[in-house]
Write an enzyme that holds these catalytic residues in place. Structure first.
Site, PDB file in Angstrom:
ATOM      1  N   ASN A  72      -8.535   2.465  -2.673  1.00 47.30           N
ATOM      2  CA  ASN A  72      -7.515   2.133  -4.370  1.00 47.30           C
ATOM      3  C   ASN A  72      -6.406   1.747  -3.658  1.00 47.30           C
ATOM      4  O   ASN A  72      -5.606   0.943  -4.099  1.00 47.30           O
ATOM      5  CB  ASN A  72      -7.339   3.730  -3.826  1.00 47.30           C
ATOM      6  CG  ASN A  72      -5.349   3.389  -5.111  1.00 47.30           C
ATOM      7  OD1 ASN A  72      -5.372   3.522  -6.437  1.00 47.30           O
ATOM      8  ND2 ASN A  72      -4.658   3.778  -4.160  1.00 47.30           N
ATOM      9  N   TYR A 115      -6.003 -12.240  -9.510  1.00 50.14           N
ATOM     10  CA  TYR A 115      -6.047 -10.662  -9.543  1.00 50.14           C
ATOM     11  C   TYR A 115      -7.381 -10.327 -10.070  1.00 50.14           C
ATOM     12  O   TYR A 115      -8.582  -9.471  -9.759  1.00 50.14           O
ATOM     13  CB  TYR A 115      -5.148 -10.161 -10.464  1.00 50.14           C
ATOM     14  CG  TYR A 115      -4.780  -8.764 -10.144  1.00 50.14           C
ATOM     15  CD1 TYR A 115      -5.007  -7.751  -9.456  1.00 50.14           C
ATOM     16  CD2 TYR A 115      -5.208  -7.932 -11.493  1.00 50.14           C
ATOM     17  CE1 TYR A 115      -5.113  -6.841  -8.545  1.00 50.14           C
ATOM     18  CE2 TYR A 115      -5.572  -6.592 -11.028  1.00 50.14           C
ATOM     19  CZ  TYR A 115      -4.739  -5.991  -9.690  1.00 50.14           C
ATOM     20  OH  TYR A 115      -4.909  -4.600 -10.262  1.00 50.14           O
TER      21      TYR A 115
HETATM   22  N1  LIG Z   1      -0.264  -0.224 -11.464  1.00 48.65           N
HETATM   23  C1  LIG Z   1      -1.494  -0.815 -12.330  1.00 48.65           C
HETATM   24  O1  LIG Z   1      -0.347  -1.108 -13.637  1.00 48.65           O
HETATM   25  C2  LIG Z   1      -2.324  -0.965 -11.462  1.00 48.65           C
HETATM   26  C3  LIG Z   1      -3.764  -1.605 -13.053  1.00 48.65           C
HETATM   27  C4  LIG Z   1      -4.961  -2.149 -12.882  1.00 48.65           C
HETATM   28  C5  LIG Z   1      -5.351  -1.383 -11.645  1.00 48.65           C
HETATM   29  N2  LIG Z   1      -4.578  -0.523 -10.662  1.00 48.65           N
HETATM   30  C6  LIG Z   1      -4.613  -0.741  -9.292  1.00 48.65           C
HETATM   31  O2  LIG Z   1      -4.264   0.359  -8.782  1.00 48.65           O
HETATM   32  C7  LIG Z   1      -4.588   0.106  -7.748  1.00 48.65           C
HETATM   33  C8  LIG Z   1      -3.368   0.672  -6.712  1.00 48.65           C
HETATM   34  O3  LIG Z   1      -1.992   0.564  -7.610  1.00 48.65           O
HETATM   35  P1  LIG Z   1      -1.024   1.005  -7.039  1.00 48.65           P
HETATM   36  O4  LIG Z   1      -0.416   0.982  -8.703  1.00 48.65           O
HETATM   37  O5  LIG Z   1      -0.558   2.384  -6.912  1.00 48.65           O
HETATM   38  O6  LIG Z   1       0.247   0.147  -6.334  1.00 48.65           O
HETATM   39  P2  LIG Z   1       1.153   0.438  -5.583  1.00 48.65           P
HETATM   40  O7  LIG Z   1       1.877  -0.381  -5.233  1.00 48.65           O
HETATM   41  O8  LIG Z   1       1.804   1.193  -5.597  1.00 48.65           O
HETATM   42  O9  LIG Z   1       0.163   0.670  -4.618  1.00 48.65           O
HETATM   43  C9  LIG Z   1      -0.705   0.092  -3.124  1.00 48.65           C
HETATM   44  C10 LIG Z   1      -0.774   0.163  -2.317  1.00 48.65           C
HETATM   45  O10 LIG Z   1      -1.479  -0.687  -2.021  1.00 48.65           O
HETATM   46  C11 LIG Z   1      -1.207  -0.668  -0.302  1.00 48.65           C
HETATM   47  N3  LIG Z   1      -1.477  -1.365   0.597  1.00 48.65           N
HETATM   48  C12 LIG Z   1      -2.004  -3.150  -0.103  1.00 48.65           C
HETATM   49  N4  LIG Z   1      -2.685  -4.024   0.531  1.00 48.65           N
HETATM   50  C13 LIG Z   1      -3.547  -3.474   1.138  1.00 48.65           C
HETATM   51  C14 LIG Z   1      -4.077  -3.241   2.948  1.00 48.65           C
HETATM   52  N5  LIG Z   1      -4.104  -4.589   3.019  1.00 48.65           N
HETATM   53  N6  LIG Z   1      -4.028  -1.908   4.054  1.00 48.65           N
HETATM   54  C15 LIG Z   1      -3.916  -1.269   3.688  1.00 48.65           C
HETATM   55  N7  LIG Z   1      -2.917  -0.885   1.879  1.00 48.65           N
HETATM   56  C16 LIG Z   1      -2.941  -1.673   1.761  1.00 48.65           C
HETATM   57  C17 LIG Z   1       0.371  -0.159  -0.731  1.00 48.65           C
HETATM   58  O11 LIG Z   1       1.150  -0.690   1.070  1.00 48.65           O
HETATM   59  C18 LIG Z   1       0.316  -0.222  -1.436  1.00 48.65           C
HETATM   60  O12 LIG Z   1       1.262   1.666  -1.082  1.00 48.65           O
HETATM   61  C19 LIG Z   1      -4.576  -1.158  -6.759  1.00 48.65           C
HETATM   62  O13 LIG Z   1      -6.051  -1.366  -6.889  1.00 48.65           O
HETATM   63  C20 LIG Z   1      -4.275  -1.626  -8.713  1.00 48.65           C
HETATM   64  O14 LIG Z   1      -4.771  -3.263  -8.194  1.00 48.65           O
HETATM   65  C21 LIG Z   1      -2.742  -0.746 -11.025  1.00 48.65           C
END
Ligand SMILES: NC(=O)c1ccc[n+]([C@@H]2O[C@H](COP(=O)([O-])OP(=O)(O)OC[C@H]3O[C@@H](n4cnc5c(N)ncnc54)[C@H](O)[C@@H]3O)[C@@H](O)[C@H]2O)c1
Length: 252
Positions: A88, A153
């Site tokens: 994730n 992205y």
């Molecule tokens: N928030 C949105 O609108 C949205 C929409 C579609 C997809 N997503 C996807 O959902 C997933 C979760 O995102 P979120 O919204 O909870 O964002 P978030 O920023 O709250 O959480 C993402 C987490 O990933 C961790 N992370 C990033 N790079 C890392 C690495 N190299 N190693 C270990 N940990 C790492 C960060 O520290 C963070 O805690 C992601 O894959 C994101 O692409 C998010």
């Protein structure tokens, strides 16, 4: 949800973020055993935030094979193995191709797709021996649609989706299912950072909500529920799919 995940040993990456925290909380409710990992030290707080949960935490960068190895060995040592992976972790840089540096391209592809490859590569051998396992990745509408100013992205989430399909085919005969969820916008720090980077965040917020036919964005638990469904035996004949959890965004 009552999904048969009691005692299932699950590694959750990106678990200190919005979606990850909701996945951990949902898995605790299902009685799963969780190895929560993130690049930030705040991942350790998940233990106190989920009293009674069977949670171990470890910091690590999932774009690095050495850290992935350390995370896997930690889970193996504490739980005796890994039954399932929720890949994730991720992040976004909002730029068009001509503005994106090589370093930015690499960092987004690494965080969103290479991390999925590395974590899957590390958990699969044990699953192959057992003849059972489940992998769920967090994809995005950006993996199936060309969205403005999301060059790296969109490419990274498209790669993730193709790897989901490819692995599903390779490992279906070994009792291993591989799927993704495809969220629209979710109310997490990720979205807040994205909005903060826009010239007019308030207008951006209204525009994003309006782009979803349901007229809003998702709360993290709505994505977590879909991930937990795909992990569970209720999804026993589903593999190679990205379940869109996007309020209808990709339907029009
Ligand atoms: N928030 C949105 O609108 C949205 C929409 C579609 C997809 N997503 C996807 O959902 C997933 C979760 O995102 P979120 O919204 O909870 O964002 P978030 O920023 O709250 O959480 C993402 C987490 O990933 C961790 N992370 C990033 N790079 C890392 C690495 N190299 N190693 C270990 N940990 C790492 C960060 O520290 C963070 O805690 C992601 O894959 C994101 O692409 C998010």
């Amino acid at each position: 949800m009552g999904t048969s995940l009691t005692g299932t040993r699950v590694v959750v990456t990106g678990s200190a973020g919005g979606v990850g925290r909701a996945v951990v909380k949902g898995l605790v409710a299902e009685g799963a055993r969780i190895c929560a990992t993130d690049i930030t030290s705040s991942v350790a707080k998940l233990v106190d935030d989920n009293p009674g949960g069977d949670i171990i935490t470890i910091e690590g960068d999932v774009t690095k094979a050495t850290d992935v190895e350390r995370i896997y060995r930690f889970a193996e040592e504490k739980f005796g193995g890994v039954d399932a992976l929720v890949s994730n972790a991720g992040y976004i840089i909002s730029k068009q191709v001509h503005e994106t540096t090589e370093k930015e391209w690499d960092s987004v592809l690494d965080a969103n797709s290479k991390s999925f490859f590395l974590m899957s590569k590390r958990v699969l051998p044990e699953m192959l021996v057992r003849g059972a396992g489940c992998i769920v990745a967090t994809g995005s509408i950006s993996g199936v649609l060309g969205l403005p100013a999301q060059a790296a992205y969109c490419a990274s989430k498209g790669a993730l989706l193709q790897l989901v399909r490819q692995m599903a085919v390779d490992y279906a005969g070994n009792g291993i299912r591989v799927n993704a969820v495809g969220p629209g916008s979710i109310n997490t720090p990720f979205l807040q950072r994205y909005l903060d980077g826009l010239p007019d965040p308030a207008a951006g917020m209204a525009e994003i909500k309006a782009a979803h036919p349901m007229g809003r964005w998702a709360e993290p638990h709505e994505i977590a529920d879909a991930i937990i469904f795909l992990l569970s035996s209720k999804a026993s004949f589903i593999t190679g799919q990205m379940l869109m959890v996007d309020g209808g965004y990709s339907a029009r």
